[in-house]
Write an enzyme that holds these catalytic residues in place. Structure first.
Site, PDB file in Angstrom:
ATOM      1  N   CYS A  65       0.781  -1.507   0.039  1.00 51.93           N
ATOM      2  CA  CYS A  65       0.053   0.172  -0.050  1.00 51.93           C
ATOM      3  C   CYS A  65       1.199   1.238  -0.201  1.00 51.93           C
ATOM      4  CB  CYS A  65      -0.978  -0.165   1.152  1.00 51.93           C
ATOM      5  SG  CYS A  65      -1.979   1.311   1.566  1.00 51.93           S
ATOM      6  N   CYS A 105     -10.733  14.692   5.024  1.00 51.39           N
ATOM      7  CA  CYS A 105     -11.876  13.695   5.595  1.00 51.39           C
ATOM      8  C   CYS A 105     -11.840  13.680   7.112  1.00 51.39           C
ATOM      9  CB  CYS A 105     -11.819  12.404   4.721  1.00 51.39           C
ATOM     10  SG  CYS A 105     -11.813  12.529   3.137  1.00 51.39           S
ATOM     11  N   CYS A 120      -9.971  10.566   8.895  1.00 49.06           N
ATOM     12  CA  CYS A 120      -8.858  10.026   8.442  1.00 49.06           C
ATOM     13  C   CYS A 120      -7.662  10.582   8.922  1.00 49.06           C
ATOM     14  CB  CYS A 120      -8.666  10.083   6.825  1.00 49.06           C
ATOM     15  SG  CYS A 120      -7.068   9.742   6.130  1.00 49.06           S
ATOM     16  N   LEU A 149     -16.795   6.179  -0.965  1.00 45.53           N
ATOM     17  CA  LEU A 149     -17.965   6.765  -0.962  1.00 45.53           C
ATOM     18  C   LEU A 149     -18.237   7.344   0.686  1.00 45.53           C
ATOM     19  CD1 LEU A 149     -20.789   7.543  -2.160  1.00 45.53           C
ATOM     20  CD2 LEU A 149     -21.693   5.149  -1.701  1.00 45.53           C
ATOM     21  N   CYS A 208      -5.670   1.234   6.503  1.00 47.88           N
ATOM     22  CA  CYS A 208      -6.156   2.332   5.948  1.00 47.88           C
ATOM     23  C   CYS A 208      -6.555   3.208   6.666  1.00 47.88           C
ATOM     24  CB  CYS A 208      -7.509   1.903   5.092  1.00 47.88           C
ATOM     25  SG  CYS A 208      -6.870   1.033   3.612  1.00 47.88           S
TER      26      CYS A 208
HETATM   27  N1  SAH Z   1      -7.238   9.316  -0.718  1.00 46.17           N
HETATM   28  C1  SAH Z   1      -7.675   8.130  -1.119  1.00 46.17           C
HETATM   29  C2  SAH Z   1      -6.664   7.026  -0.994  1.00 46.17           C
HETATM   30  C3  SAH Z   1      -6.251   6.841   0.349  1.00 46.17           C
HETATM   31  S1  SAH Z   1      -7.308   6.657   1.698  1.00 46.17           S
HETATM   32  C4  SAH Z   1      -9.153   7.879  -0.852  1.00 46.17           C
HETATM   33  O1  SAH Z   1      -9.573   8.388   0.111  1.00 46.17           O
HETATM   34  O2  SAH Z   1      -9.554   7.003  -1.390  1.00 46.17           O
HETATM   35  C5  SAH Z   1      -7.661   4.698   1.426  1.00 46.17           C
HETATM   36  C6  SAH Z   1      -9.027   4.327   2.105  1.00 46.17           C
HETATM   37  O3  SAH Z   1      -8.838   4.507   3.587  1.00 46.17           O
HETATM   38  C7  SAH Z   1     -10.112   5.138   1.680  1.00 46.17           C
HETATM   39  O4  SAH Z   1     -10.971   4.273   1.160  1.00 46.17           O
HETATM   40  C8  SAH Z   1     -10.581   5.680   2.864  1.00 46.17           C
HETATM   41  O5  SAH Z   1     -12.029   6.097   2.798  1.00 46.17           O
HETATM   42  C9  SAH Z   1     -10.153   4.917   4.037  1.00 46.17           C
HETATM   43  N2  SAH Z   1      -9.899   5.289   5.231  1.00 46.17           N
HETATM   44  C10 SAH Z   1      -9.622   6.652   5.645  1.00 46.17           C
HETATM   45  N3  SAH Z   1      -9.754   6.852   7.088  1.00 46.17           N
HETATM   46  C11 SAH Z   1     -10.097   5.593   7.459  1.00 46.17           C
HETATM   47  C12 SAH Z   1     -10.317   5.110   9.058  1.00 46.17           C
HETATM   48  N4  SAH Z   1     -10.097   5.526  10.121  1.00 46.17           N
HETATM   49  N5  SAH Z   1     -10.709   3.512   9.003  1.00 46.17           N
HETATM   50  C13 SAH Z   1     -10.846   2.858   8.026  1.00 46.17           C
HETATM   51  N6  SAH Z   1     -10.478   3.391   6.485  1.00 46.17           N
HETATM   52  C14 SAH Z   1     -10.312   4.488   6.593  1.00 46.17           C
HETATM   53 FE1  SF4 Z   2      -9.701  11.601   2.698  1.00 45.76          FE
HETATM   54 FE2  SF4 Z   2      -8.241   9.659   1.541  1.00 45.76          FE
HETATM   55 FE3  SF4 Z   2      -7.171  12.036   2.052  1.00 45.76          FE
HETATM   56 FE4  SF4 Z   2      -7.507  10.514   3.847  1.00 45.76          FE
HETATM   57  S1  SF4 Z   2      -6.137  10.315   2.254  1.00 45.76           S
HETATM   58  S2  SF4 Z   2      -8.177  12.718   3.827  1.00 45.76           S
HETATM   59  S3  SF4 Z   2      -9.484   9.330   3.130  1.00 45.76           S
HETATM   60  S4  SF4 Z   2      -8.662  11.824   0.582  1.00 45.76           S
END
Ligand code: SAH
Ligand code: SF4
Length: 362
Positions: free
Chosen positions: A123, A134, A137, A233, A349
């Site tokens: 990854c 977000c 995250c 999503l 993730c």
């Molecule tokens: N920015 C991209 C890829 C990196 S994040 C994206 O948002 O798709 C990769 C994945 O981790 C995304 O599906 C996101 O929704 C998920 N993710 C982010 N924070 C998370 C958390 N606290 N627990 C589980 N998955 C999370």
């Molecule tokens: Fe949102 Fe993906 Fe960026 Fe985390 S890494 S802030 S889930 S867009």
């Protein structure tokens, strides 16, 4: 192309830049320009990716003079390992790398994900930090620093492979950052990963995950990029999604869905919609709204349980998760449930946070 070290635009070899920023065709031009044969470029790719060497000196079928020339003009390894953590639970490994201008990025190796096809997944990160904000995250918490160069994306694979002696066969752009805000470098690195005289990772084993940058998704489909696409999503109601994923404001998911409705049936991409399950987004109504989204064929819903972090969301219990999964199954929504790996090393993730807090150059 901009050199991160000098800030100047250049072509291969103009100043001491990252050699892994270039495609085989670009380096063919370079070799021709210094009076070498075109095939040197493929040889170099073989050394850099297939044999994954860490010094120009080891390229023994190049003359001493050519090796010195490359050494003077290029940097082979743009990242330095700063920390390596191994999970005591499942062997997942997390790597913290430092860029040459002092940013920290993370990569994760998942060795045994329970798949039948012996998947070994790395990854990788596409940006230092992330600007998308977000709320659930960890990467979002550190804000945005800069896009990673193609070389810095590829180097994560080189170093993880060299450090672990594991030749991964699967790559997911699900580390730190929003890959589609760094479209050119991400796609260039994916193309290079796929070269048969390099890593030779199949296009079906490279997945780019995006929070939903509509224009970039459309470009990706129009350009017939062959990689898998995953769209995060995470909420079924626009008002809630705007709060939790501010990207919804500029790029409403509804618009992505109608664009996909028109373009996706003809595209050959595999599409996954990712859905991070929180206590507050797994009701029966959420399941019904998901059903509506999944009227397109060939789209899978990938369910992920929210990981712990410094967010304020509640993690759902197993019973709530099971009942949500059952509802979706009854409605015939095609789902896969993703296990969370490396929980004890925050390797999953959304947990990649670049724990070193000094992001400035030193
Ligand atoms: N920015 C991209 C890829 C990196 S994040 C994206 O948002 O798709 C990769 C994945 O981790 C995304 O599906 C996101 O929704 C998920 N993710 C982010 N924070 C998370 C958390 N606290 N627990 C589980 N998955 C999370
Ligand atoms: Fe949102 Fe993906 Fe960026 Fe985390 S890494 S802030 S889930 S867009």
């Amino acid at each position: 192309m901009i050199n991160v070290l000098t800030g100047r635009s250049h072509s291969p070899g103009m100043s001491r830049d990252f050699i892994k920023n270039y495609t085989v065709a670009e380096l063919e031009e370079f070799f021709l320009s210094i009076g070498e044969k075109r095939y040197r470029s493929r040889q170099l790719f073989n050394w850099m990716y297939e044999r994954n060497i860490d010094s120009f000196d080891l390229m023994t079928d190049f003359s001493k003079e050519l090796r010195r020339n490359l050494q003077e003009k290029f940097i082979l390894m743009p990242l330095v390992l700063s920390e390596r953590l191994i999970s005591g639970i499942d062997g997942t490994e997390k790597f913290l790398f430092k860029t040459m201008d002092g940013h920290y990025i993370e990569s994760v190796l998942i060795k045994n994900d329970g798949s039948d096809d012996g998947r070994l997944t790395v990854c990788i990160s596409s940006q230092a930090g992330c600007a998308m904000g977000c709320l659930f995250c960890e990467t979002a918490k550190q804000g945005f620093h800069r896009n990673l160069e193609t070389a810095e994306i590829l180097e994560q694979l080189c170093q993880v492979r060299r450090l672990t002696c594991v030749r991964n066969n699967n790559v997911v752009f699900m580390g730190m950052g929003e890959p589609f805000m760094n479209y050119e470098n991400v796609l260039k690195s994916a193309d290079i990963m796929n070269y048969s005289f390099g890593f030779h990772i199949s296009v079906r084993k490279i997945t780019i995950s995006t929070s939903g940058i509509t224009s970039a998704i459309e470009r990706f489909i129009d350009e017939k990029r062959p990689y898998n696409l995953a769209i995060s999503l995470n909420d079924t109601e626009p008002e809630k999604r705007i709060k939790n994923m501010p990207v919804e404001k500029k790029f409403p998911f509804q618009r992505i869905a109608s664009m996909l409705g028109k373009k996706f049936p003809a595209s050959r991409n595999r599409l996954t919609i990712e859905y991070v399950m929180r206590k507050d987004n797994i009701s029966e109504n959420d399941a019904k709204r998901l059903k509506n989204i999944f009227r397109y064929s060939r789209i899978k819903l990938n369910l992920i349980t929210l990981n712990t972090g410094s967010h304020n969301f509640e993690i759902p219990g197993q019973e709530e998760i099971d009942s949500f999964i059952r509802m979706l199954e009854i409605m015939n929504v095609p789902i896969t449930v993703r296990n969370s790996f490396g929980q004890d090393i925050s390797g999953a993730c959304g947990q990649l946070s670049g724990r070193m807090k000094n992001y400035s150059s030193d």
